[in-house]
Design a protein around this motif. Structure first.
Motif, PDB file in Angstrom:
ATOM      1  N   VAL A 141       0.939  -1.219   0.056  1.00 29.26           N
ATOM      2  CA  VAL A 141      -0.012  -0.157   0.210  1.00 29.26           C
ATOM      3  C   VAL A 141       0.825   1.440  -0.250  1.00 29.26           C
ATOM      4  N   THR A 142       2.225   1.212   0.736  1.00 39.13           N
ATOM      5  CA  THR A 142       2.883   2.541   0.540  1.00 39.13           C
ATOM      6  C   THR A 142       3.593   2.594  -0.813  1.00 39.13           C
ATOM      7  N   VAL A 143       3.963   1.601  -1.669  1.00 42.58           N
ATOM      8  CA  VAL A 143       4.360   1.995  -2.658  1.00 42.58           C
ATOM      9  C   VAL A 143       3.094   2.307  -3.593  1.00 42.58           C
ATOM     10  N   LYS A 144       1.905   1.730  -3.811  1.00 44.49           N
ATOM     11  CA  LYS A 144       0.912   2.116  -4.353  1.00 44.49           C
ATOM     12  C   LYS A 144       0.488   3.621  -4.017  1.00 44.49           C
ATOM     13  N   SER A 145       0.692   4.175  -2.803  1.00 44.55           N
ATOM     14  CA  SER A 145       0.472   5.452  -2.357  1.00 44.55           C
ATOM     15  C   SER A 145       1.399   6.402  -3.066  1.00 44.55           C
ATOM     16  N   TYR A 146       2.643   6.038  -3.241  1.00 43.41           N
ATOM     17  CA  TYR A 146       3.605   6.565  -3.645  1.00 43.41           C
ATOM     18  C   TYR A 146       3.508   6.985  -5.050  1.00 43.41           C
ATOM     19  N   PHE A 147       3.252   5.843  -6.001  1.00 44.03           N
ATOM     20  CA  PHE A 147       2.862   5.821  -7.303  1.00 44.03           C
ATOM     21  C   PHE A 147       1.476   6.989  -7.637  1.00 44.03           C
ATOM     22  N   THR A 148       0.649   6.549  -6.865  1.00 51.53           N
ATOM     23  CA  THR A 148      -0.644   7.411  -6.844  1.00 51.53           C
ATOM     24  C   THR A 148      -0.495   9.004  -6.492  1.00 51.53           C
ATOM     25  N   THR A 149       0.361   9.295  -5.507  1.00 54.49           N
ATOM     26  CA  THR A 149       0.771  10.630  -5.182  1.00 54.49           C
ATOM     27  C   THR A 149       1.561  11.445  -6.177  1.00 54.49           C
ATOM     28  N   ILE A 150       2.905  10.575  -6.477  1.00 52.51           N
ATOM     29  CA  ILE A 150       3.452  11.100  -7.748  1.00 52.51           C
ATOM     30  C   ILE A 150       2.625  11.212  -8.853  1.00 52.51           C
ATOM     31  N   LEU A 151       2.251  10.476  -9.407  1.00 52.84           N
ATOM     32  CA  LEU A 151       1.243  10.777 -10.867  1.00 52.84           C
ATOM     33  C   LEU A 151       0.311  11.821 -10.710  1.00 52.84           C
ATOM     34  N   SER A 152      -0.470  11.794  -9.616  1.00 51.08           N
ATOM     35  CA  SER A 152      -1.351  12.733  -9.287  1.00 51.08           C
ATOM     36  C   SER A 152      -0.614  14.082  -9.059  1.00 51.08           C
ATOM     37  N   ASP A 153       0.470  14.299  -8.744  1.00 52.36           N
ATOM     38  CA  ASP A 153       1.146  15.784  -8.577  1.00 52.36           C
ATOM     39  C   ASP A 153       1.665  15.895 -10.020  1.00 52.36           C
ATOM     40  N   LEU A 154       2.134  14.897 -10.510  1.00 54.71           N
ATOM     41  CA  LEU A 154       2.533  15.167 -12.183  1.00 54.71           C
ATOM     42  C   LEU A 154       1.559  15.851 -13.055  1.00 54.71           C
ATOM     43  N   ASP A 155       0.493  15.210 -12.772  1.00 56.48           N
ATOM     44  CA  ASP A 155      -0.646  16.031 -13.405  1.00 56.48           C
ATOM     45  C   ASP A 155      -0.983  17.386 -12.867  1.00 56.48           C
ATOM     46  N   ASN A 156      -0.942  17.502 -11.627  1.00 50.61           N
ATOM     47  CA  ASN A 156      -1.329  18.974 -11.021  1.00 50.61           C
ATOM     48  C   ASN A 156      -0.223  19.816 -11.388  1.00 50.61           C
ATOM     49  N   LEU A 157       1.109  19.232 -11.798  1.00 54.52           N
ATOM     50  CA  LEU A 157       2.282  20.048 -12.187  1.00 54.52           C
ATOM     51  C   LEU A 157       1.985  20.719 -13.480  1.00 54.52           C
ATOM     52  N   GLU A 158       1.399  19.745 -14.454  1.00 55.34           N
ATOM     53  CA  GLU A 158       1.060  20.327 -15.752  1.00 55.34           C
ATOM     54  C   GLU A 158       0.057  21.206 -15.621  1.00 55.34           C
ATOM     55  N   GLU A 206       6.881  21.546  -7.441  1.00 58.84           N
ATOM     56  CA  GLU A 206       8.145  20.854  -7.900  1.00 58.84           C
ATOM     57  C   GLU A 206       9.101  20.334  -6.646  1.00 58.84           C
ATOM     58  N   ALA A 207       9.047  21.113  -5.710  1.00 60.02           N
ATOM     59  CA  ALA A 207       9.596  20.644  -4.699  1.00 60.02           C
ATOM     60  C   ALA A 207       9.033  19.734  -3.803  1.00 60.02           C
ATOM     61  N   LYS A 208       7.787  19.542  -3.905  1.00 58.09           N
ATOM     62  CA  LYS A 208       7.124  18.402  -3.139  1.00 58.09           C
ATOM     63  C   LYS A 208       7.179  17.219  -3.927  1.00 58.09           C
ATOM     64  N   LEU A 209       7.155  17.264  -5.317  1.00 61.92           N
ATOM     65  CA  LEU A 209       7.482  16.163  -5.971  1.00 61.92           C
ATOM     66  C   LEU A 209       8.893  15.503  -5.964  1.00 61.92           C
ATOM     67  N   GLU A 210       9.957  16.447  -5.652  1.00 65.47           N
ATOM     68  CA  GLU A 210      11.285  15.909  -5.266  1.00 65.47           C
ATOM     69  C   GLU A 210      11.289  15.232  -4.152  1.00 65.47           C
ATOM     70  N   GLN A 211      10.787  15.616  -3.190  1.00 65.58           N
ATOM     71  CA  GLN A 211      10.652  14.990  -1.760  1.00 65.58           C
ATOM     72  C   GLN A 211       9.951  13.557  -2.055  1.00 65.58           C
ATOM     73  N   GLU A 212       8.827  13.542  -2.858  1.00 64.94           N
ATOM     74  CA  GLU A 212       8.184  12.293  -3.019  1.00 64.94           C
ATOM     75  C   GLU A 212       9.159  11.053  -3.609  1.00 64.94           C
ATOM     76  N   TYR A 213       9.937  11.864  -4.922  1.00 63.29           N
ATOM     77  CA  TYR A 213      10.668  10.898  -5.491  1.00 63.29           C
ATOM     78  C   TYR A 213      11.973  10.409  -4.581  1.00 63.29           C
ATOM     79  N   ILE A 214      12.347  11.188  -3.636  1.00 65.33           N
ATOM     80  CA  ILE A 214      13.610  10.817  -2.840  1.00 65.33           C
ATOM     81  C   ILE A 214      13.087   9.751  -1.878  1.00 65.33           C
ATOM     82  N   LYS A 215      11.835  10.102  -1.375  1.00 67.13           N
ATOM     83  CA  LYS A 215      11.104   9.024  -0.147  1.00 67.13           C
ATOM     84  C   LYS A 215      10.928   7.624  -1.044  1.00 67.13           C
TER      85      LYS A 215
END
Length: 395
Positions: A141-158, A206-215
């Motif tokens: 569920v943690t990996v699924k949560s990271y995937f969901t959050t990162i992809l959602s934030d990439l959408d939001n970044l666009e 962008e900073a939030k995404l960087e943190q999510e990538y690192i985690k």
């Protein structure tokens, strides 16, 4: 002919472009370079095809990396090895016998120590096995949560980048209007503030995404600066139950890992209450009785909380499905509005900015629909794995 040809092709290409296009600007630049004796080095810009693509990463691959790297799973394995060695030592000593404790009885202190060690070792092995399953499920569920959050934030970044570009354009248009006396200084300042705020939003995301990538990289044991192209296809489908809610709750609680741990705790308390060494005094016996009663109540409460958490999760799934239908309607409307604005633009009734705003409205509606699907997928996963659901107050 664009100015970057000057850098890309050098002085010779510039002279050719100048002679073909009769561009005075190019002529002036070429003359200046010749007069100064500057040799313009050709700049070869990489095409999109030449840029090395990021490695792809699927959910399954990320989960495998996370499990391999997990210190918790390594600790669990170390514990399993220790318990197995303890059990084998007891076997070698001929003392690994599981005592009966369905009724209260007193035994010799020495025998109690041996049989109690066998019981506790067996309980420990069961608890450790359940702990492994819970840890692996938590990683899923943690990996699924990271995937969901990162992809959602990439959408939001666009989306926020599109908005920032639009706000910048509106501010530039406002500067022109201000110079022409068509816009007040106050309104120009407001456009500048909006443009700056939009750009700040981009930087924050962008900073939030960087943190999510690192985690996520840390979870997988990857370098912090490693980046991937995520492969994670989530298809939305309304959830259907093939049994009644009461049947579902009964089935899930019987197999729930957290409930199983509570049951093992009750079993240990029962052992302590009924299997007593001869030297046990009344105070110790009373404490054992209290521990047993508390474990029994805790198990009952855990089952009640789990049932309520499952019901709440199902209601949340239904709410998301209602929201999904609404998001679909919003997208349909945004697409219709965009088509209408395009027609009006071709007729000269609206500006190009209005077209861009309508296009951003479509993008916003598309993103809202995708994010609903992500959230729905996550909630269905936890609903089908209610060991991840906490108490009713937490869910």
């Amino acid at each position: 002919m664009k100015a970057f040809l000057y850098k890309a092709k050098g002085a010779l290409a510039l002279a050719l472009a100048m002679s073909l296009c009769s561009t005075q600007v190019f002529a002036a630049e070429a003359l200046s370079a010749e007069q100064q004796g500057v040799q313009v080095a050709p700049v070869v810009e990489k095409t999109e095809e030449e840029v090395a693509p990021l490695p792809t990463l699927t959910y399954e691959e990320a989960l495998a990396k996370a499990k391999k790297h997990s210190p918790d799973l390594r600790d669990i394995q170390d514990t399993a090895d220790f318990l197995q060695e303890t059990k084998e030592d007891l076997w070698d000593s001929g003392y690994f016998n599981m005592p009966t404790y369905d009724y209260q009885k007193w035994v010799n202190d020495g025998w109690w120590a041996v049989t109690s060690a066998a019981f506790q070792t067996d309980m420990g092995m069961q608890q450790n096995s359940i702990g492994r399953k819970l840890t692996e499920l938590a990683l899923e569920v943690t990996v699924k949560s990271y995937f969901t959050t990162i992809l959602s934030d990439l959408d939001n970044l666009e989306l926020v980048q599109t908005n920032a570009n639009m706000q910048k354009k509106l501010y530039q248009q406002g500067q022109t209007k201000y110079r022409l006396g068509l816009l007040s200084k106050y309104n120009l300042d407001q456009l500048e503030i909006a443009a700056n705020q939009a750009q700040d939003t981009v930087k924050q995301l962008e900073a939030k995404l960087e943190q999510e990538y690192i985690k996520l990289n840390n979870l997988m044991g990857e370098k912090s600066d490693q980046r991937f192209t995520f492969v994670y296809d989530v298809s939305y489908e309304p959830y259907k139950m093939n049994q009644t809610m009461d049947q579902y709750i009964n089935d899930k609680t019987n197999n729930d890992l957290t409930i199983q741990l509570a049951e093992l705790k009750l079993e240990s308390a029962k052992f302590g209450k009924n299997y007593l060494k001869e030297s046990t005094n009344s105070s110790e016996q009373n404490q054992n009785d209290l521990t047993y009663d508390q474990a029994k109540r805790a198990l009952k409460t855990a089952k009640e909380d789990k049932a309520l958490a499952i019901r709440n999760a199902y209601l949340q799934i239904q709410q998301l499905e209602t929201a999904y239908a609404s998001a679909q309607a919003d997208l349909t409307k945004a697409q219709a509005d965009y088509r209408a604005v395009q027609v009006n633009y071709q007729a000269g009734n609206v500006t190009k900015t209005a077209v861009e705003q309508a296009e951003m409205g479509v993008l916003k509606a598309e993103i809202a629909l995708r994010q609903n699907a992500y959230n729905h997928d996550m909630l269905v996963f936890t609903f089908e794995n209610p060991s991840l659901l906490g108490s009713s107050s937490q869910s």
